[in-house]
Design an enzyme around this catalytic site. Sequence first.
Site, PDB file in Angstrom:
ATOM      1  N   LYS A  10      -6.310  -0.425   1.269  1.00 44.75           N
ATOM      2  CA  LYS A  10      -7.083  -1.658   1.437  1.00 44.75           C
ATOM      3  C   LYS A  10      -8.555  -1.407   1.115  1.00 44.75           C
ATOM      4  O   LYS A  10      -9.198  -2.193   0.407  1.00 44.75           O
ATOM      5  CB  LYS A  10      -6.951  -2.173   2.880  1.00 44.75           C
ATOM      6  CG  LYS A  10      -7.743  -3.462   3.129  1.00 44.75           C
ATOM      7  CD  LYS A  10      -7.693  -3.901   4.575  1.00 44.75           C
ATOM      8  CE  LYS A  10      -8.621  -3.085   5.443  1.00 44.75           C
ATOM      9  NZ  LYS A  10      -8.892  -3.709   6.756  1.00 44.75           N
ATOM     10  N   ARG A 109     -16.817 -10.867  14.762  1.00 50.38           N
ATOM     11  CA  ARG A 109     -17.239  -9.521  14.362  1.00 50.38           C
ATOM     12  C   ARG A 109     -18.664  -9.537  13.808  1.00 50.38           C
ATOM     13  O   ARG A 109     -19.059 -10.474  13.123  1.00 50.38           O
ATOM     14  CB  ARG A 109     -16.245  -8.933  13.351  1.00 50.38           C
ATOM     15  CG  ARG A 109     -14.852  -8.803  13.949  1.00 50.38           C
ATOM     16  CD  ARG A 109     -13.866  -8.206  12.978  1.00 50.38           C
ATOM     17  NE  ARG A 109     -14.169  -6.815  12.679  1.00 50.38           N
ATOM     18  CZ  ARG A 109     -13.436  -6.072  11.849  1.00 50.38           C
ATOM     19  NH1 ARG A 109     -12.387  -6.606  11.234  1.00 50.38           N
ATOM     20  NH2 ARG A 109     -13.765  -4.806  11.622  1.00 50.38           N
ATOM     21  N   GLN A 157     -19.340  -0.260   6.536  1.00 46.60           N
ATOM     22  CA  GLN A 157     -19.247  -1.302   5.506  1.00 46.60           C
ATOM     23  C   GLN A 157     -20.606  -1.911   5.180  1.00 46.60           C
ATOM     24  O   GLN A 157     -20.822  -2.382   4.064  1.00 46.60           O
ATOM     25  CB  GLN A 157     -18.272  -2.392   5.948  1.00 46.60           C
ATOM     26  CG  GLN A 157     -16.821  -1.947   5.923  1.00 46.60           C
ATOM     27  CD  GLN A 157     -15.876  -3.017   6.422  1.00 46.60           C
ATOM     28  OE1 GLN A 157     -16.283  -4.131   6.740  1.00 46.60           O
ATOM     29  NE2 GLN A 157     -14.599  -2.682   6.515  1.00 46.60           N
ATOM     30  N   ASP A 296     -10.099   4.497  12.351  1.00 47.61           N
ATOM     31  CA  ASP A 296      -8.989   3.567  12.141  1.00 47.61           C
ATOM     32  C   ASP A 296      -7.651   4.182  12.561  1.00 47.61           C
ATOM     33  O   ASP A 296      -6.678   3.455  12.780  1.00 47.61           O
ATOM     34  CB  ASP A 296      -8.908   3.124  10.676  1.00 47.61           C
ATOM     35  CG  ASP A 296      -9.799   1.919  10.394  1.00 47.61           C
ATOM     36  OD1 ASP A 296     -10.350   1.344  11.353  1.00 47.61           O
ATOM     37  OD2 ASP A 296      -9.940   1.552   9.213  1.00 47.61           O
ATOM     38  N   ARG A 371      -3.258  -3.014  13.286  1.00 47.51           N
ATOM     39  CA  ARG A 371      -3.165  -1.581  13.609  1.00 47.51           C
ATOM     40  C   ARG A 371      -2.557  -1.336  14.993  1.00 47.51           C
ATOM     41  O   ARG A 371      -1.927  -0.302  15.213  1.00 47.51           O
ATOM     42  CB  ARG A 371      -4.535  -0.919  13.483  1.00 47.51           C
ATOM     43  CG  ARG A 371      -5.096  -1.016  12.074  1.00 47.51           C
ATOM     44  CD  ARG A 371      -5.835   0.211  11.616  1.00 47.51           C
ATOM     45  NE  ARG A 371      -6.316   0.025  10.238  1.00 47.51           N
ATOM     46  CZ  ARG A 371      -5.584   0.248   9.154  1.00 47.51           C
ATOM     47  NH1 ARG A 371      -4.335   0.679   9.298  1.00 47.51           N
ATOM     48  NH2 ARG A 371      -6.075   0.050   7.951  1.00 47.51           N
TER      49      ARG A 371
END
Length: 412
Positions: A10, A109, A157, A296, A371
């Site tokens: 991804k 977020r 990010q 992650d 997840r």
Amino acid sequence: MPVVDIPGSKSITARALFLAAAADGVTTLVRPLRSDDTEGFAEGLARLGYRVGRTPDTWQVDGRPQGPAVAEADVYCRDGATTARFLPTLAAAGHGTYRFDASPQMRRRPLLPLTRALRDLGVDLRHEEQEGHHPLTVAAAGVEGGEVTLDAGQSSQYLTALLLLGPLTRTGLRITVTDLVSVPYVEITIAMMRAFGVEVRCEGDVFVVPPGGYGATTYAVEPDASTASYFFAAAAVTGGEVTVPGLGEGALQGDLGFVDVLRRMGAEVSVGAESTTVRGSGELRGVTVNMRDISDTMPTLAAVAPFASGPVRIEDVANTRVKECDRLEACAENLRRLGVEVATGPDWIEIQPGPAGGPVGAEIKSYGDHRIVMSFAVTGLRVPGISFDDPGCVRKTFPGFHEEFGALRARL
């Protein structure tokens, strides 16, 4: 020996879509991930006027170094953090008015460190409701470039978005970073920018990005290492063996480092040139591990921790509290449902070995987070009676996960 074909990364697919859109010429992406997140990114590009052509195994993108082909657009980013953070940054390099919104989950977020940096670079950007969150509008007039300071302690990010923007500015960027998590993801970005013709220079905490734009190319997307963690963990907890092709010594993704955690716990790990194999040894030892750079995979480790012979303590993962959900508390809550003793702190979780009779089956609360579901599917290999309140949320990154994992269960 089960061999598992993992869908494309991804993280790499999202970066590749940005780079392809920004490059001069037509870029072909080979084996990109096709999931809700990446389809949302591609749809966002189309809304901005970029042409994205698709075949079953490739995507072709007509790059526009000058920015979006339309003067106005309304882009819905779905649940995708990369979409919600990268596309406004890409749009800022063009000329027009572009509005971005996202799902309720993504609206929660944070974005502020990135949007503050963009404003510092002269971008006219307005948050419509809550400062630092979607929805937002970018009144784009190109970006001059220059020096900017960024706090990337919540998410790498933010830095990736600015690095990707750098070659589209008129004078380049000099980015001073005051804090940074998930360093391997930034290394992915820099390696991919190099593949599109741009060399980023690192001077301590300063990243120097030259102007001049990107060149189109053909880019093969490697399998997703975060997704592979569930299949590697499956081998470790069942005593079986799993090989994932396409992830080997030259892999870009830091999350492949999860196999080193499994090795410390007692699994046998072999990383070759073109593939990685994990074999369960029949035992799992307790471990204390800093997962700042591979956070992650924190839920994957949490989900297998009850099968270890000693406590499993995961540290330096405060940023997992601002993912699709508060993953630290989500893991703790679900482990307690299984009868496992858990303690948490601001940036850590400590998990005791499961109760004497083993963990008990229960419904896992997913919090809409792919997840959490994929991690506790691993627990379900040894605990009968595990179910999920929202099994379909895996479509975010791996729509066929349950079928693929079910096939692996049968082979193991």
